[in-house]
Design a protein around this motif. Structure first.
Motif, PDB file in Angstrom:
ATOM      1  N   SER A  48      -3.312  -6.734 -19.763  1.00  0.00           N
ATOM      2  CA  SER A  48      -2.605  -5.921 -18.774  1.00  0.00           C
ATOM      3  C   SER A  48      -3.590  -5.179 -17.872  1.00  0.00           C
ATOM      4  CB  SER A  48      -1.695  -4.914 -19.478  1.00  0.00           C
ATOM      5  OG  SER A  48      -0.708  -5.589 -20.225  1.00  0.00           O
ATOM      6  N   ALA A  49      -4.655  -4.653 -18.479  1.00  0.00           N
ATOM      7  CA  ALA A  49      -5.659  -3.931 -17.698  1.00  0.00           C
ATOM      8  C   ALA A  49      -6.346  -4.858 -16.700  1.00  0.00           C
ATOM      9  CB  ALA A  49      -6.680  -3.297 -18.621  1.00  0.00           C
ATOM     10  N   LEU A  50      -6.664  -6.104 -17.138  1.00  0.00           N
ATOM     11  CA  LEU A  50      -7.309  -7.062 -16.246  1.00  0.00           C
ATOM     12  C   LEU A  50      -6.403  -7.424 -15.087  1.00  0.00           C
ATOM     13  CD1 LEU A  50      -9.634  -8.973 -15.603  1.00  0.00           C
ATOM     14  CD2 LEU A  50      -8.583 -10.666 -17.129  1.00  0.00           C
ATOM     15  N   ALA A  51      -5.124  -7.615 -15.364  1.00  0.00           N
ATOM     16  CA  ALA A  51      -4.168  -7.958 -14.314  1.00  0.00           C
ATOM     17  C   ALA A  51      -4.060  -6.843 -13.295  1.00  0.00           C
ATOM     18  CB  ALA A  51      -2.799  -8.251 -14.939  1.00  0.00           C
ATOM     19  N   ALA A  52      -4.064  -5.593 -13.780  1.00  0.00           N
ATOM     20  CA  ALA A  52      -3.976  -4.451 -12.869  1.00  0.00           C
ATOM     21  C   ALA A  52      -5.209  -4.375 -11.974  1.00  0.00           C
ATOM     22  CB  ALA A  52      -3.816  -3.160 -13.664  1.00  0.00           C
ATOM     23  N   THR A  53      -6.378  -4.677 -12.564  1.00  0.00           N
ATOM     24  CA  THR A  53      -7.614  -4.642 -11.784  1.00  0.00           C
ATOM     25  C   THR A  53      -7.596  -5.684 -10.685  1.00  0.00           C
ATOM     26  OG1 THR A  53      -8.834  -3.851 -13.702  1.00  0.00           O
ATOM     27  CG2 THR A  53     -10.130  -4.854 -11.915  1.00  0.00           C
ATOM     28  N   ILE A  54      -7.140  -6.890 -11.023  1.00  0.00           N
ATOM     29  CA  ILE A  54      -7.055  -7.967 -10.033  1.00  0.00           C
ATOM     30  C   ILE A  54      -6.093  -7.600  -8.921  1.00  0.00           C
ATOM     31  CG2 ILE A  54      -6.326 -10.347  -9.677  1.00  0.00           C
ATOM     32  CD1 ILE A  54      -7.345 -10.943 -12.517  1.00  0.00           C
ATOM     33  N   LEU A  55      -4.964  -6.986  -9.267  1.00  0.00           N
ATOM     34  CA  LEU A  55      -3.955  -6.613  -8.279  1.00  0.00           C
ATOM     35  C   LEU A  55      -4.518  -5.583  -7.290  1.00  0.00           C
ATOM     36  CD1 LEU A  55      -1.058  -6.729  -7.223  1.00  0.00           C
ATOM     37  CD2 LEU A  55      -0.456  -4.951  -8.883  1.00  0.00           C
ATOM     38  N   VAL A  56      -5.208  -4.577  -7.818  1.00  0.00           N
ATOM     39  CA  VAL A  56      -5.788  -3.546  -6.947  1.00  0.00           C
ATOM     40  C   VAL A  56      -6.844  -4.143  -6.036  1.00  0.00           C
ATOM     41  CG1 VAL A  56      -7.193  -1.452  -6.913  1.00  0.00           C
ATOM     42  CG2 VAL A  56      -5.282  -1.654  -8.519  1.00  0.00           C
ATOM     43  N   ALA A  57      -7.680  -5.050  -6.582  1.00  0.00           N
ATOM     44  CA  ALA A  57      -8.737  -5.659  -5.786  1.00  0.00           C
ATOM     45  C   ALA A  57      -8.174  -6.507  -4.662  1.00  0.00           C
ATOM     46  CB  ALA A  57      -9.637  -6.513  -6.686  1.00  0.00           C
ATOM     47  N   ALA A  58      -6.960  -7.054  -4.863  1.00  0.00           N
ATOM     48  CA  ALA A  58      -6.358  -7.928  -3.861  1.00  0.00           C
ATOM     49  C   ALA A  58      -5.764  -7.166  -2.698  1.00  0.00           C
ATOM     50  CB  ALA A  58      -5.275  -8.794  -4.512  1.00  0.00           C
ATOM     51  N   ILE A  59      -5.591  -5.845  -2.810  1.00  0.00           N
ATOM     52  CA  ILE A  59      -5.013  -5.047  -1.734  1.00  0.00           C
ATOM     53  C   ILE A  59      -6.116  -4.657  -0.763  1.00  0.00           C
ATOM     54  CG2 ILE A  59      -3.806  -2.900  -1.160  1.00  0.00           C
ATOM     55  CD1 ILE A  59      -2.626  -2.961  -3.975  1.00  0.00           C
ATOM     56  N   PRO A  60      -6.032  -5.080   0.510  1.00  0.00           N
ATOM     57  CA  PRO A  60      -7.115  -4.762   1.455  1.00  0.00           C
ATOM     58  C   PRO A  60      -7.192  -3.275   1.715  1.00  0.00           C
ATOM     59  CG  PRO A  60      -5.213  -5.662   2.605  1.00  0.00           C
ATOM     60  CD  PRO A  60      -4.928  -5.803   1.138  1.00  0.00           C
ATOM     61  N   PRO A  61      -8.408  -2.738   1.922  1.00  0.00           N
ATOM     62  CA  PRO A  61      -8.540  -1.315   2.222  1.00  0.00           C
ATOM     63  C   PRO A  61      -7.919  -0.997   3.565  1.00  0.00           C
ATOM     64  CG  PRO A  61     -10.613  -2.453   2.592  1.00  0.00           C
ATOM     65  CD  PRO A  61      -9.688  -3.438   1.947  1.00  0.00           C
ATOM     66  N   PRO A  62      -7.419   0.212   3.764  1.00  0.00           N
ATOM     67  CA  PRO A  62      -6.817   0.555   5.043  1.00  0.00           C
ATOM     68  C   PRO A  62      -7.845   0.535   6.156  1.00  0.00           C
ATOM     69  CG  PRO A  62      -7.144   2.528   3.705  1.00  0.00           C
ATOM     70  CD  PRO A  62      -7.443   1.348   2.827  1.00  0.00           C
ATOM     71  N   ALA A  63      -7.405   0.076   7.349  1.00  0.00           N
ATOM     72  CA  ALA A  63      -8.297   0.053   8.503  1.00  0.00           C
ATOM     73  C   ALA A  63      -8.362   1.444   9.120  1.00  0.00           C
ATOM     74  CB  ALA A  63      -7.787  -0.958   9.535  1.00  0.00           C
ATOM     75  N   PHE A  64      -9.536   1.853   9.525  1.00  0.00           N
ATOM     76  CA  PHE A  64      -9.680   3.153  10.164  1.00  0.00           C
ATOM     77  C   PHE A  64      -9.303   3.044  11.626  1.00  0.00           C
ATOM     78  CE2 PHE A  64     -12.555   3.416   6.527  1.00  0.00           C
ATOM     79  CZ  PHE A  64     -12.127   4.608   5.966  1.00  0.00           C
ATOM     80  N   ALA A  65      -8.483   3.973  12.101  1.00  0.00           N
ATOM     81  CA  ALA A  65      -7.974   3.905  13.462  1.00  0.00           C
ATOM     82  C   ALA A  65      -9.077   4.032  14.495  1.00  0.00           C
ATOM     83  CB  ALA A  65      -6.926   4.998  13.668  1.00  0.00           C
ATOM     84  N   ASP A  66     -10.173   4.718  14.151  1.00  0.00           N
ATOM     85  CA  ASP A  66     -11.215   4.954  15.135  1.00  0.00           C
ATOM     86  C   ASP A  66     -12.402   4.015  14.981  1.00  0.00           C
ATOM     87  OD1 ASP A  66     -12.192   5.925  12.792  1.00  0.00           O
ATOM     88  OD2 ASP A  66     -12.978   7.793  13.615  1.00  0.00           O
ATOM     89  N   ALA A  67     -12.253   2.944  14.204  1.00  0.00           N
ATOM     90  CA  ALA A  67     -13.340   1.988  14.036  1.00  0.00           C
ATOM     91  C   ALA A  67     -13.619   1.302  15.370  1.00  0.00           C
ATOM     92  CB  ALA A  67     -12.981   0.962  12.969  1.00  0.00           C
ATOM     93  N   LEU A  68     -14.904   1.105  15.686  1.00  0.00           N
ATOM     94  CA  LEU A  68     -15.293   0.473  16.942  1.00  0.00           C
ATOM     95  C   LEU A  68     -15.653  -0.994  16.697  1.00  0.00           C
ATOM     96  CD1 LEU A  68     -17.617   3.247  18.441  1.00  0.00           C
ATOM     97  CD2 LEU A  68     -15.180   2.858  18.876  1.00  0.00           C
TER      98      LEU A  68
END
Length: 252
Positions: free
Chosen positions: A19-39
């Motif tokens: 269960s812990a491994l599955a949770a880790t994989i799930l979190v890793a698959a979610i892309p980080p939020p994009a920063f609105a002010d990124a150039l």
């Protein structure tokens, strides 16, 4: 009554690990939020390269020929390609030796801002005594004062003047942006009039000399002047000569 500990201590250890491994994989698959002010790659905020250059970004407020904020200017910040920002910093170091500083009025300009300016001219209207006293608003594009495309959208064009670091006032220009600290250039920034042509005849001796000083300093830094606007310069070896960008101008 007595029972098992909350959460079920009798669960299989292998099941818990799975269960812990599955949770880790799930979190890793979610892309980080994009920063609105990124150039985009290759762009920087000028203040991060040279904070000593004064910024007076007119299209982020109402003190400009539209008398309102221009679409895409979400902050009064100068953004340029990294190459242009570093070249401008070299010019700043050169003029600083004479107790002077560069002042930028506009840098990168989103394509949406260029379109906004174009739409504004098509609304029509009479001449404006501060910005375009000899031409009607609807003729600004035809007369070449407002472009349907702009080199500013490529990121290596800057509208710039020179000011004293002691902030000693100069005569206020009759046309264009009023900035009491800049040297006398004969007109202000965005004066839509033949007087703004870099080599215009009839200027005072001081204004003509100041224009030559600005052009010479910017040329030494690798920038070429647009002959119809003494304040307008584009980096000669700009990195995105055939591209135009449309990301908004934001603060850090």
């Amino acid at each position: 009554m007595p029972g098992r500990a909350e959460g079920g201590a009798s669960r299989n250890p292998r099941s818990l690990a799975a269960s812990a491994l599955a949770a880790t994989i799930l979190v890793a698959a979610i892309p980080p939020p994009a920063f609105a002010d990124a150039l985009p790659a290759g762009f920087v905020r000028l203040a991060d390269v040279d904070p000593s250059i004064r910024q007076d970004i007119r299209y982020a407020g109402s003190d400009n020929f539209l008398h309102r904020k221009v679409n895409g200017y979400d902050a009064p910040v100068c953004i340029l390609t990294e190459r242009a920002a570093k070249a401008l910093s070299a010019v700043q170091k050169a003029v600083a030796a004479g107790s002077l500083t560069l002042v930028v009025f506009d840098c990168y300009r989103p394509a949406r801002a260029v379109a906004d300016m174009g739409e504004w001219t098509r609304e029509g209207g009479p001449p404006d005594p501060q910005w375009y006293s000899r031409v009607r608003r609807g003729d600004l594009i035809a007369k070449g004062y407002v472009g349907e495309l702009s080199s500013h959208s490529r990121g290596s064009t800057v509208d710039v003047a020179i000011a004293r670091t002691d902030r000693r006032s100069s005569p206020s220009p009759a046309c264009g942006a009023v900035d009491a600290d800049t040297l006398d250039f004969g007109t202000g920034f965005d004066c839509f009039d033949p007087m703004s042509e870099t080599a215009h005849r009839g200027l005072s001796t001081e204004a003509a000399a100041n224009r030559r000083m600005l052009v010479d300093a910017m040329r030494a830094g690798g920038f070429r002047n647009y002959a119809r606007e003494w304040w307008h310069f584009t980096l000669a070896n700009e990195p995105f000569a055939k591209q135009r960008f449309d990301f908004p101008i934001t603060a850090d």
